[in-house]
Design an enzyme around this catalytic site. Structure first.
Site, mmCIF file in Angstrom:
data_model
loop_
_atom_site.group_PDB
_atom_site.id
_atom_site.type_symbol
_atom_site.label_atom_id
_atom_site.label_comp_id
_atom_site.label_asym_id
_atom_site.label_seq_id
_atom_site.Cartn_x
_atom_site.Cartn_y
_atom_site.Cartn_z
ATOM 1 N N ALA A 153 0.809 -1.223 0.000
ATOM 2 C CA ALA A 153 0.000 0.000 0.000
ATOM 3 C C ALA A 153 0.846 1.280 0.000
ATOM 4 O O ALA A 153 0.415 2.306 -0.526
ATOM 5 C CB ALA A 153 -0.945 -0.017 1.204
ATOM 6 N N ASP A 196 -5.406 -1.476 -6.373
ATOM 7 C CA ASP A 196 -5.852 -0.237 -7.008
ATOM 8 C C ASP A 196 -5.629 -0.158 -8.516
ATOM 9 O O ASP A 196 -6.117 0.768 -9.171
ATOM 10 C CB ASP A 196 -5.191 0.973 -6.316
ATOM 11 C CG ASP A 196 -3.665 0.872 -6.266
ATOM 12 O OD1 ASP A 196 -3.063 0.336 -7.217
ATOM 13 O OD2 ASP A 196 -3.071 1.345 -5.271
ATOM 14 N N HIS A 247 -3.758 -9.791 -4.012
ATOM 15 C CA HIS A 247 -5.011 -9.566 -3.282
ATOM 16 C C HIS A 247 -6.159 -9.111 -4.188
ATOM 17 O O HIS A 247 -7.134 -8.543 -3.715
ATOM 18 C CB HIS A 247 -4.781 -8.563 -2.140
ATOM 19 C CG HIS A 247 -3.863 -9.098 -1.085
ATOM 20 N ND1 HIS A 247 -3.149 -8.307 -0.216
ATOM 21 C CD2 HIS A 247 -3.531 -10.379 -0.766
ATOM 22 C CE1 HIS A 247 -2.427 -9.074 0.594
ATOM 23 N NE2 HIS A 247 -2.631 -10.330 0.268
ATOM 24 N N CYS A 305 -24.442 -15.485 -11.134
ATOM 25 C CA CYS A 305 -24.270 -15.919 -12.529
ATOM 26 C C CYS A 305 -22.863 -15.698 -13.050
ATOM 27 O O CYS A 305 -22.552 -16.081 -14.165
ATOM 28 C CB CYS A 305 -25.278 -15.216 -13.442
ATOM 29 S SG CYS A 305 -24.896 -13.483 -13.754
ATOM 30 N N CYS A 362 -26.499 -7.482 -9.853
ATOM 31 C CA CYS A 362 -26.273 -7.864 -11.242
ATOM 32 C C CYS A 362 -27.445 -7.399 -12.114
ATOM 33 O O CYS A 362 -28.606 -7.624 -11.766
ATOM 34 C CB CYS A 362 -26.120 -9.376 -11.321
ATOM 35 S SG CYS A 362 -25.845 -9.997 -12.975
ATOM 36 N N THR A 380 5.722 -1.583 1.978
ATOM 37 C CA THR A 380 4.913 -2.612 2.637
ATOM 38 C C THR A 380 5.433 -2.875 4.045
ATOM 39 O O THR A 380 6.641 -2.903 4.265
ATOM 40 C CB THR A 380 4.883 -3.937 1.830
ATOM 41 O OG1 THR A 380 4.295 -4.964 2.636
ATOM 42 C CG2 THR A 380 6.252 -4.388 1.359
ATOM 43 N N ILE A 429 9.081 6.109 -1.523
ATOM 44 C CA ILE A 429 9.501 5.320 -2.685
ATOM 45 C C ILE A 429 9.395 6.078 -4.013
ATOM 46 O O ILE A 429 10.248 5.933 -4.891
ATOM 47 C CB ILE A 429 8.746 3.972 -2.720
ATOM 48 C CG1 ILE A 429 9.377 3.062 -3.764
ATOM 49 C CG2 ILE A 429 7.249 4.154 -2.954
ATOM 50 C CD1 ILE A 429 9.103 1.619 -3.543
HETATM 51 P P1 NAD Z 1 0.522 -1.442 5.216
HETATM 52 O O1 NAD Z 1 -0.418 -0.304 5.347
HETATM 53 O O2 NAD Z 1 0.506 -2.499 6.238
HETATM 54 O O3 NAD Z 1 2.011 -0.856 5.185
HETATM 55 C C1 NAD Z 1 2.388 0.185 4.342
HETATM 56 C C2 NAD Z 1 3.873 0.456 4.567
HETATM 57 O O4 NAD Z 1 4.305 1.383 3.582
HETATM 58 C C3 NAD Z 1 4.204 1.057 5.929
HETATM 59 O O5 NAD Z 1 5.299 0.352 6.458
HETATM 60 C C4 NAD Z 1 4.570 2.501 5.604
HETATM 61 O O6 NAD Z 1 5.584 3.008 6.444
HETATM 62 C C5 NAD Z 1 5.066 2.395 4.210
HETATM 63 N N1 NAD Z 1 4.872 3.589 3.377
HETATM 64 C C6 NAD Z 1 3.797 4.420 3.351
HETATM 65 N N2 NAD Z 1 3.980 5.361 2.400
HETATM 66 C C7 NAD Z 1 5.184 5.116 1.836
HETATM 67 C C8 NAD Z 1 5.937 5.747 0.811
HETATM 68 N N3 NAD Z 1 5.489 6.833 0.163
HETATM 69 N N4 NAD Z 1 7.150 5.234 0.481
HETATM 70 C C9 NAD Z 1 7.639 4.142 1.129
HETATM 71 N N5 NAD Z 1 6.982 3.516 2.124
HETATM 72 C C10 NAD Z 1 5.759 3.999 2.450
HETATM 73 O O7 NAD Z 1 0.316 -2.045 3.746
HETATM 74 P P2 NAD Z 1 0.690 -3.495 3.142
HETATM 75 O O8 NAD Z 1 1.978 -3.959 3.690
HETATM 76 O O9 NAD Z 1 0.489 -3.385 1.685
HETATM 77 O O10 NAD Z 1 -0.375 -4.528 3.702
HETATM 78 C C11 NAD Z 1 -1.703 -4.281 4.003
HETATM 79 C C12 NAD Z 1 -2.788 -4.568 2.971
HETATM 80 O O11 NAD Z 1 -3.216 -3.325 2.551
HETATM 81 C C13 NAD Z 1 -2.515 -5.276 1.704
HETATM 82 O O12 NAD Z 1 -3.116 -6.507 1.755
HETATM 83 C C14 NAD Z 1 -3.247 -4.441 0.615
HETATM 84 O O13 NAD Z 1 -4.156 -5.272 -0.089
HETATM 85 C C15 NAD Z 1 -4.032 -3.475 1.386
HETATM 86 N N6 NAD Z 1 -4.193 -2.101 0.907
HETATM 87 C C16 NAD Z 1 -4.047 -1.776 -0.408
HETATM 88 C C17 NAD Z 1 -4.185 -0.457 -0.810
HETATM 89 C C18 NAD Z 1 -4.020 -0.139 -2.270
HETATM 90 O O14 NAD Z 1 -4.348 -0.952 -3.129
HETATM 91 N N7 NAD Z 1 -3.489 1.034 -2.596
HETATM 92 C C19 NAD Z 1 -4.462 0.529 0.118
HETATM 93 C C20 NAD Z 1 -4.628 0.174 1.467
HETATM 94 C C21 NAD Z 1 -4.484 -1.155 1.847
#
Ligand code: NAD
Length: 246
Positions: free
Chosen positions: A28, A110, A125, A136, A154, A195, A236
């Protein structure tokens, strides 16, 4: 948070320059710079107040028994259809186009990697962009969910539509998992980014990496920092923006 300096960027650049089978494993945090909140940052969804914790709302049981409440949260927090790819998504797409990156393994739902132009994206995910009628099997896009009534039905049979998103208590897709294992185990550079590495079984996939260059780019510390060959603490998008694709 430590500031990323020029020497760190150069170190990452060199690692990328000498690799031809890069795999990116992300979460995320990759999309926070696009305005989509993550779960565990201080401003993430886990620190906001709801009637139930997000883990509960995003579970299969909750979807079945509290469908309206589930969809209220889902519409508010998960259906981010106006977000655009940021510099991290764009650079990873460029690396793939240049033949240097073989796959992105993402926990995100996303679709921003594909929007940036990435082709091999393994979505552990699922995706908000695919939605299926539970009766269906008819498929619907995210706009249909966004624009329709709170609980999407649907058009063909009236069945309940469920996003193709892996909820808590649900299994990950076997095919996606094995492809991810295959890509990670053959990578010559594994970049993990954005992550918290606490969601399993996804986080366990990084242990299939057999190479000698494990890079971890995250805003906060993770349990895997000690196993990484190079840890960069920072945003990042800001970091990858400085990388040249050559
Ligand atoms: P998490 O929220 O647990 O961790 C996010 C990590 O990213 C944190 O450690 C944080 O410090 C770091 N972070 C935040 N912004 C950052 C940046 N700009 N640069 C670098 N690091 C940054 O998320 P996760 O580990 O992906 O796990 C949780 C679940 O969240 C996943 O299963 C996912 O499906 C779901 N999720 C997805 C989205 C999306 O699709 N954008 C959004 C929210 C949650």
């Amino acid at each position: 948070m430590e500031k990323i300096n020029r020497a760190d960027i150069e170190k990452l650049q060199n690692m990328i320059d000498e690799s031809n089978r890069i795999v990116f494993f992300g979460g995320a945090g990759v999309s926070t710079e696009s305005g989509i909140p993550d779960f565990r940052s201080v401003d993430g969804l886990y620190h906001q107040k709801y009637d139930y914790p997000p883990e509960t709302i995003l579970s299969h049981t909750f979807f079945v028994h509290h469908t309206e409440e589930f969809y209220r949260f889902y519409h508010d927090k998960m259906l981010c259809l106006d977000a655009k790819p940021n510099d991290a998504h764009k650079k990873l797409a460029e690396l793939e186009q240049a033949g240097k990156l073989s796959a992105i393994v993402t926990q995100n739902i996303d679709g921003l990697h594909q929007m940036a132009g990435s082709r091999k994206v393994l979505e552990l995910h699922g995706s908000i962009h695919r939605n299926f009628c539970q009766k269906c099997g008819a498929q619907y896009d995210a706009q249909y969910i966004k624009k329709g009534s709170l609980i999407p039905r649907c058009q063909k049979c009236g069945g309940l539509i469920k996003p193709d998103v892996v909820l808590y208590e649900e299994c990950l897709d076997d095919h996606v998992m094995s492809e991810a294992i295959c890509e990670i185990s053959q990578a010559d550079l594994l970049i993990i980014g954005g992550t918290s590495l606490v969601v399993y079984p996804a986080a366990g996939l990084i242990h299939y990496y057999r190479g000698k260059k494990l890079v971890l780019i995250n805003k906060s510390a993770t349990s895997q920092d000690r196993n990484a060959d190079f840890v960069m603490q920072g945003k990042i998008g800001e970091i990858l923006k400085q990388i040249k694709v050559r």
